[in-house]
Scaffold this active site. Structure first.
Site, PDB file in Angstrom:
ATOM      1  N   SER A  40      11.215  49.916  15.170  1.00  0.00           N
ATOM      2  CA  SER A  40       9.880  50.184  15.706  1.00  0.00           C
ATOM      3  C   SER A  40       9.702  49.743  17.154  1.00  0.00           C
ATOM      4  O   SER A  40       8.763  50.172  17.822  1.00  0.00           O
ATOM      5  CB  SER A  40       8.812  49.511  14.836  1.00  0.00           C
ATOM      6  OG  SER A  40       9.085  48.129  14.697  1.00  0.00           O
ATOM      7  N   ASP A 337       0.585  43.796  18.998  1.00  0.00           N
ATOM      8  CA  ASP A 337       0.160  43.671  17.603  1.00  0.00           C
ATOM      9  C   ASP A 337       0.934  42.514  16.969  1.00  0.00           C
ATOM     10  O   ASP A 337       1.622  41.770  17.678  1.00  0.00           O
ATOM     11  CB  ASP A 337       0.350  45.008  16.863  1.00  0.00           C
ATOM     12  CG  ASP A 337       1.810  45.407  16.672  1.00  0.00           C
ATOM     13  OD1 ASP A 337       2.704  44.589  16.975  1.00  0.00           O
ATOM     14  OD2 ASP A 337       2.069  46.541  16.224  1.00  0.00           O
ATOM     15  N   HIS A 340       4.944  43.549  17.758  1.00  0.00           N
ATOM     16  CA  HIS A 340       5.545  44.267  18.885  1.00  0.00           C
ATOM     17  C   HIS A 340       4.961  43.860  20.238  1.00  0.00           C
ATOM     18  O   HIS A 340       3.769  43.586  20.348  1.00  0.00           O
ATOM     19  CB  HIS A 340       5.338  45.782  18.701  1.00  0.00           C
ATOM     20  CG  HIS A 340       5.810  46.276  17.366  1.00  0.00           C
ATOM     21  ND1 HIS A 340       4.941  46.477  16.307  1.00  0.00           N
ATOM     22  CD2 HIS A 340       7.048  46.596  16.929  1.00  0.00           C
ATOM     23  CE1 HIS A 340       5.645  46.902  15.256  1.00  0.00           C
ATOM     24  NE2 HIS A 340       6.917  46.980  15.610  1.00  0.00           N
TER      25      HIS A 340
END
Length: 372
Positions: A40, A337, A340
């Protein structure tokens, strides 16, 4: 006479415009592609096309991604990923297109393709909590499909030259093998009882070595491989372990460092044993730790709290979404977040990978790798 001169001038103008367009197309091809693999941290939207619990195609993700007018793209940050920024700086005309996107066909793939997937890992079992994700093995399977498409576009000989001499293969993977596998609360307890940290790291390195060798056999030659960052310092880990602002989870970071030491040795070994290959080691752990430790020096207000999230002291429990709390100035937070980095942090990391010295990127930085 004036009409004839005007007509001639137009003809000459159109001739040169056509010539420039043709040259521009050739330059794009000469530049080579940016082929991005990972999780991600660099996913550019592949998970949008999967039935998975790991998705970022919801607001306010992408709020600062100007190319899409601030709408979510599936990137797990507020703007560009490290892969996006590096590609731009190295002269790519477009962002690497997600492999699973409908428009990932034809000449667009010559700028590069992104295979990364939120929740993906080195091991195929990693990220099973999300139901679906693309493991590194599957990502390589997909590159094999792209490889055949490039053969058709350029012809086998030219395609091999384009991939071997001009393209860069970027791999950012491994964090989920700890966070969403070995360290996963409850689900991984059996694994940890049965397998020591040494044995688990050994399994990761052995698997990863085989995967990178497989890419080499598909003609990849210029690699940049990131190690695992300080995963014990992300807002999620700090929140669930109820730590103070300047503390990090020791076990998570210890495992990352153990894996990273083995990874560095493995990449040196591949450089010695695979003729013509250049494996560049990106020391993401020390680079991110430097930013976290000295965040104020880089203009940040916080390196522990998520800009977008909910739950606990560091907003580190619930991922970023429409009902999340969001900071007023996104450029002042290291973390977007619970998991990340923000685009502001990604810019600092990317700059070091592009231009930095051996402390963070070795044996050469990415500008030198491109020109190799």
């Amino acid at each position: 006479m004036a009409v004839k001169s005007y007509t001639l001038a137009l003809f000459v103008l159109f001739f040169f415009i056509n010539l420039l367009n043709q040259c521009g197309g050739a330059d794009d091809e000469d530049l080579g592609g940016s082929f991005i693999f990972g999780d991600s941290l660099v996913d550019a939207g592949n998970n949008n096309y999967l039935p998975t619990l790991s998705k970022a195609n919801i607001r306010p993700n992408g709020i600062d991604f100007s190319t899409n007018n601030g709408n979510p793209t599936g990137r797990y940050t507020n703007g560009r990923t490290i892969g996006d920024i590096v590609g731009e700086e190295l002269g790519q005309p477009n962002f690497a297109v997600p492999f699973l996107a409908p428009n990932s066909t034809g000449k667009v793939i010559l700028s590069g393709v992104n295979y990364a997937s939120g929740g993906g890992g080195i091991l195929n079992g990693t990220g099973r909590i999300f139901v679906n994700r693309l493991s590194f093995d599957i990502q390589i399977d997909y590159f094999n499909i792209t490889r055949k498409q490039i053969d058709k576009l350029l012809g086998p000989s030219k395609a091999r030259d384009y991939i071997m001499k001009k393209s860069i293969f970027s791999i950012t993977i491994g964090a989920n093998d700890f966070l969403n596998n070995y360290l996963l609360p409850v689900l991984s307890i059996g694994t940890r009882i049965q397998e020591s940290p040494d044995a688990f790291v050994d399994q990761l390195i052995t698997t990863f070595r085989g995967q990178l060798t497989r890419l080499y056999k598909l003609d990849a030659r210029k690699f940049v491989v990131g190690n695992v960052g300080p995963i014990g310092c992300i807002p999620y880990q700090k929140t669930i372990n109820q730590l103070k602002e300047n503390q990090c989870v020791e076990l998570a970071n210890k495992l990352a460092l153990q894996y990273n030491a083995r990874l560095k040795d493995m990449l040196a070994e591949l450089n010695d044993n695979l003729p013509g290959a250049m494996f560049v080691h990106a020391n993401v752990y020390d680079l991110v730790m430097e930013v976290i430790t000295n965040y104020d020096k880089y203009g940040f207000l916080s390196a522990s709290k998520a800009c977008c999230g909910n739950g606990g002291q560091f907003q580190g429990i619930i991922p970023c979404g429409p009902t999340s709390s969001m900071c007023s100035d996104r450029s002042k937070y290291v973390f977007w977040d619970p998991y990340h980095p923000s685009e502001a942090a990604n810019l600092i990391i990317a700059k070091q990978l592009l231009n930095g010295g051996p402390k963070y990127i070795s044996p050469m930085n990415l500008r030198h790798l491109r020109d190799l």
